[in-house]
Write a protein that holds these residues in place. Structure first.
Motif, mmCIF file in Angstrom:
data_model
loop_
_atom_site.group_PDB
_atom_site.id
_atom_site.type_symbol
_atom_site.label_atom_id
_atom_site.label_comp_id
_atom_site.label_asym_id
_atom_site.label_seq_id
_atom_site.Cartn_x
_atom_site.Cartn_y
_atom_site.Cartn_z
ATOM 1 N N TRP A 1 93.990 48.444 -19.033
ATOM 2 C CA TRP A 1 92.631 48.794 -18.627
ATOM 3 C C TRP A 1 92.467 50.297 -18.446
ATOM 4 O O TRP A 1 91.396 50.854 -18.692
ATOM 5 C CB TRP A 1 92.269 48.058 -17.340
ATOM 6 N N VAL A 2 93.527 50.985 -18.052
ATOM 7 C CA VAL A 2 93.455 52.445 -17.969
ATOM 8 C C VAL A 2 93.308 53.039 -19.363
ATOM 9 O O VAL A 2 92.501 53.964 -19.593
ATOM 10 C CB VAL A 2 94.710 53.002 -17.257
ATOM 11 N N LEU A 3 94.064 52.529 -20.333
ATOM 12 C CA LEU A 3 93.935 52.998 -21.712
ATOM 13 C C LEU A 3 92.553 52.698 -22.282
ATOM 14 O O LEU A 3 91.977 53.510 -23.020
ATOM 15 C CB LEU A 3 95.010 52.338 -22.580
ATOM 16 N N MET A 4 92.015 51.542 -21.913
ATOM 17 C CA MET A 4 90.685 51.186 -22.397
ATOM 18 C C MET A 4 89.627 52.134 -21.843
ATOM 19 O O MET A 4 88.735 52.581 -22.573
ATOM 20 C CB MET A 4 90.356 49.749 -22.010
ATOM 21 N N MET A 5 89.704 52.464 -20.561
ATOM 22 C CA MET A 5 88.739 53.381 -19.965
ATOM 23 C C MET A 5 88.854 54.779 -20.562
ATOM 24 O O MET A 5 87.840 55.449 -20.804
ATOM 25 C CB MET A 5 88.950 53.438 -18.455
ATOM 26 N N PHE A 6 90.071 55.208 -20.836
ATOM 27 C CA PHE A 6 90.272 56.531 -21.436
ATOM 28 C C PHE A 6 89.654 56.592 -22.839
ATOM 29 O O PHE A 6 88.948 57.545 -23.190
ATOM 30 C CB PHE A 6 91.766 56.845 -21.492
ATOM 31 N N SER A 7 89.912 55.562 -23.644
ATOM 32 C CA SER A 7 89.348 55.530 -24.999
ATOM 33 C C SER A 7 87.836 55.401 -24.959
ATOM 34 O O SER A 7 87.129 55.998 -25.781
ATOM 35 C CB SER A 7 89.952 54.362 -25.777
ATOM 36 N N LEU A 8 87.329 54.636 -24.015
ATOM 37 C CA LEU A 8 85.886 54.474 -23.895
ATOM 38 C C LEU A 8 85.206 55.783 -23.541
ATOM 39 O O LEU A 8 84.124 56.099 -24.062
ATOM 40 C CB LEU A 8 85.571 53.405 -22.843
ATOM 41 N N CYS A 9 85.829 56.560 -22.669
ATOM 42 C CA CYS A 9 85.238 57.855 -22.294
ATOM 43 C C CYS A 9 85.220 58.821 -23.482
ATOM 44 O O CYS A 9 84.230 59.533 -23.695
ATOM 45 C CB CYS A 9 86.005 58.456 -21.128
ATOM 46 N N LEU A 10 86.300 58.856 -24.256
ATOM 47 C CA LEU A 10 86.349 59.769 -25.398
ATOM 48 C C LEU A 10 85.336 59.389 -26.478
ATOM 49 O O LEU A 10 84.528 60.211 -26.913
ATOM 50 C CB LEU A 10 87.757 59.782 -25.995
ATOM 51 N N ILE B 1 89.717 56.200 -32.157
ATOM 52 C CA ILE B 1 90.572 56.306 -30.978
ATOM 53 C C ILE B 1 91.114 54.951 -30.545
ATOM 54 O O ILE B 1 92.162 54.852 -29.901
ATOM 55 C CB ILE B 1 89.787 56.969 -29.815
ATOM 56 N N TYR B 2 90.436 53.859 -30.954
ATOM 57 C CA TYR B 2 90.893 52.524 -30.555
ATOM 58 C C TYR B 2 92.069 52.031 -31.386
ATOM 59 O O TYR B 2 92.689 51.026 -31.021
ATOM 60 C CB TYR B 2 89.736 51.527 -30.655
ATOM 61 N N ILE B 3 92.384 52.694 -32.489
ATOM 62 C CA ILE B 3 93.545 52.275 -33.286
ATOM 63 C C ILE B 3 94.849 52.527 -32.530
ATOM 64 O O ILE B 3 95.641 51.592 -32.339
ATOM 65 C CB ILE B 3 93.530 52.974 -34.655
ATOM 66 N N ASP C 1 89.457 66.228 -40.474
ATOM 67 C CA ASP C 1 88.687 67.085 -39.580
ATOM 68 C C ASP C 1 87.693 66.274 -38.766
ATOM 69 O O ASP C 1 87.495 66.517 -37.566
ATOM 70 C CB ASP C 1 87.964 68.155 -40.391
ATOM 71 N N ARG C 2 87.069 65.286 -39.375
ATOM 72 C CA ARG C 2 86.117 64.445 -38.645
ATOM 73 C C ARG C 2 86.825 63.525 -37.657
ATOM 74 O O ARG C 2 86.307 63.259 -36.574
ATOM 75 C CB ARG C 2 85.294 63.639 -39.653
ATOM 76 N N ILE C 3 87.994 63.050 -38.022
ATOM 77 C CA ILE C 3 88.774 62.243 -37.081
ATOM 78 C C ILE C 3 89.178 63.087 -35.876
ATOM 79 O O ILE C 3 89.088 62.647 -34.723
ATOM 80 C CB ILE C 3 90.006 61.651 -37.787
ATOM 81 N N LYS C 4 89.612 64.314 -36.145
ATOM 82 C CA LYS C 4 89.985 65.209 -35.041
ATOM 83 C C LYS C 4 88.786 65.493 -34.150
ATOM 84 O O LYS C 4 88.917 65.552 -32.919
ATOM 85 C CB LYS C 4 90.553 66.515 -35.609
ATOM 86 N N GLY C 5 87.610 65.667 -34.742
ATOM 87 C CA GLY C 5 86.421 65.916 -33.944
ATOM 88 C C GLY C 5 86.012 64.727 -33.101
ATOM 89 O O GLY C 5 85.433 64.898 -32.026
ATOM 90 N N SER C 6 86.297 63.500 -33.560
ATOM 91 C CA SER C 6 85.967 62.317 -32.775
ATOM 92 C C SER C 6 86.975 62.060 -31.661
ATOM 93 O O SER C 6 86.630 61.481 -30.629
ATOM 94 C CB SER C 6 85.894 61.084 -33.681
ATOM 95 N N VAL C 7 88.211 62.480 -31.862
ATOM 96 C CA VAL C 7 89.238 62.288 -30.836
ATOM 97 C C VAL C 7 89.179 63.389 -29.785
ATOM 98 O O VAL C 7 89.426 63.138 -28.599
ATOM 99 C CB VAL C 7 90.635 62.227 -31.487
ATOM 100 N N PHE C 8 88.832 64.602 -30.205
ATOM 101 C CA PHE C 8 88.725 65.729 -29.278
ATOM 102 C C PHE C 8 87.299 66.283 -29.331
ATOM 103 O O PHE C 8 87.051 67.312 -29.957
ATOM 104 C CB PHE C 8 89.731 66.827 -29.645
ATOM 105 N N PRO C 9 86.354 65.590 -28.703
ATOM 106 C CA PRO C 9 84.959 66.062 -28.738
ATOM 107 C C PRO C 9 84.797 67.366 -27.975
ATOM 108 O O PRO C 9 85.417 67.580 -26.925
ATOM 109 C CB PRO C 9 84.185 64.920 -28.065
ATOM 110 N N VAL C 10 83.976 68.250 -28.508
ATOM 111 C CA VAL C 10 83.707 69.546 -27.893
ATOM 112 C C VAL C 10 82.435 69.429 -27.052
ATOM 113 O O VAL C 10 81.388 69.044 -27.577
ATOM 114 C CB VAL C 10 83.543 70.645 -28.953
ATOM 115 N N PRO C 11 82.494 69.705 -25.759
ATOM 116 C CA PRO C 11 81.287 69.586 -24.923
ATOM 117 C C PRO C 11 80.166 70.491 -25.425
ATOM 118 O O PRO C 11 80.378 71.660 -25.742
ATOM 119 C CB PRO C 11 81.780 70.017 -23.532
ATOM 120 N N GLY C 12 78.973 69.940 -25.511
ATOM 121 C CA GLY C 12 77.815 70.697 -25.933
ATOM 122 C C GLY C 12 77.661 70.859 -27.434
ATOM 123 O O GLY C 12 76.758 71.557 -27.874
ATOM 124 N N LYS C 13 78.529 70.233 -28.220
ATOM 125 C CA LYS C 13 78.455 70.340 -29.672
ATOM 126 C C LYS C 13 78.071 68.998 -30.275
ATOM 127 O O LYS C 13 78.556 67.950 -29.854
ATOM 128 C CB LYS C 13 79.793 70.809 -30.266
#
Length: 306
Positions: free
Chosen positions: A228-237, A211-213, A95-107
């Motif tokens: 670099w696109v994958l890196m930016m995507f992971s960095l944003c998440l 997410i970096y795994i 559940d915590r891994i899912k929350g880190s991969v799919f962050p909920v805005p404002g939570k």
């Protein structure tokens, strides 16, 4: 019925005697609404305050801390003391891994997943898995880049494992330690700042690295643009998890200090991402030594190749 009436009139007589003895006493009827003090009424009517309390966890977190304080903790030199840090089940970790991969805005990640039971099990194994994933994927990436060159000979670079372990674990422990100390210091200056515990901060950083795994596995693709696109995507998440966690804790501080704190958190996270990609996957190509070809007349001929 007669007994009930007698008891009712007796209570009425007692109340009348008390009023006669103290005429200035204030009486409150159970049918009248209780007046809320002005400062509490303003706090309840203030727009956005409920959302702020939810993000900061000022309601349930206080109860949790009080309950946690009532628990008897074992001495730190015993095995039971460290066993509590790994007291989680598979569903909580997932559940915590899912929350880190799919962050909920404002939570707030700490309030939703960590505060009830912070752990070190997830962060430890996430960092360990990330270390070996980066090291192995970096070696495979180097192999595929130079595959087909006649002068290339694949040699595994085991030193990448130690370098990756030092980098990842230093980031996952030293940065939370510095941030925890800073929040404690600012909490002594500004009363409104919420100070997370060191274990909670380590938990947030550890799970944010998950997410970096899969990203490190995809970095094997020998295309710099894709990497670099994958890196930016992971960095944003992963960066959004950190921002949504620590911004509510410092936004009541001085505006410049709050922005500088969050900016430093994001900058250090970006340096980790860029450094891992640049060192383990985008290393500059080197010239390999040319093959040594002996001649028939006893002389040696060296062919130059790149």
């Amino acid at each position: 019925i007669t007994a009930c009436l007698v008891m009712h009139f007796a209570e009425f007589d007692d109340a009348a005697n008390l009023l006669a003895a103290n005429p200035d006493a204030t009486t409150i009827s159970i049918d009248e609404p209780v007046e809320i003090p002005k400062n509490q009424r303003d706090r309840l009517q203030e727009p956005g305050r409920e959302e702020d309390d939810e993000l900061l966890g000022t309601d349930d977190s206080d109860k949790t801390e009080l309950l946690a304080g009532q628990k008897k903790s074992a001495p730190f030199w015993t095995f039971e003391y460290y066993q509590t840090f790994f007291d989680v089940d598979t569903y909580q970790v997932l559940d915590r891994i899912k929350g880190s991969v799919f962050p909920v805005p404002g939570k707030n990640f700490v309030r939703l997943y960590i505060r009830s039971n912070p752990d070190l099990y997830g962060p430890f194994w996430i960092c360990a898995t990330l270390v070996f994933t980066i090291a192995v994927s970096g070696n495979l990436s180097n192999f595929f880049i130079h595959l087909g060159k006649p002068t290339y000979r694949y040699v595994p670079e085991f030193r990448k494992v130690s370098i990756a372990a030092t980098t990842i674990y230093a980031y996952a422990w030293l940065v939370p330690l510095a941030l925890w100390g800073f929040l404690m210091w600012r909490n002594s200056k500004v009363m409104n700042i919420v100070s997370y515990s060191f274990l909670e901060i380590v938990c947030v950083y550890g799970y944010s690295l998950f997410i970096y795994i899969p990203t490190a596995i995809l970095w094997i693709i020998p295309q710099k643009v894709v990497r670099w696109v994958l890196m930016m995507f992971s960095l944003c998440l992963s960066g959004s998890v950190l921002v949504m966690t620590f911004w509510p804790a410092v936004r009541d501080d001085n505006r410049r200090i709050a922005l500088a704190t969050v900016g430093t958190v994001v900058l250090l996270h970006a340096l980790l991402s860029v450094g891992c990609l640049a060192y383990f996957f985008d290393a500059p190509e080197v010239d390999f030594p040319a093959p040594f070809i002996p001649a028939h007349n006893g002389t040696a001929v060296v062919t130059k190749s790149r």
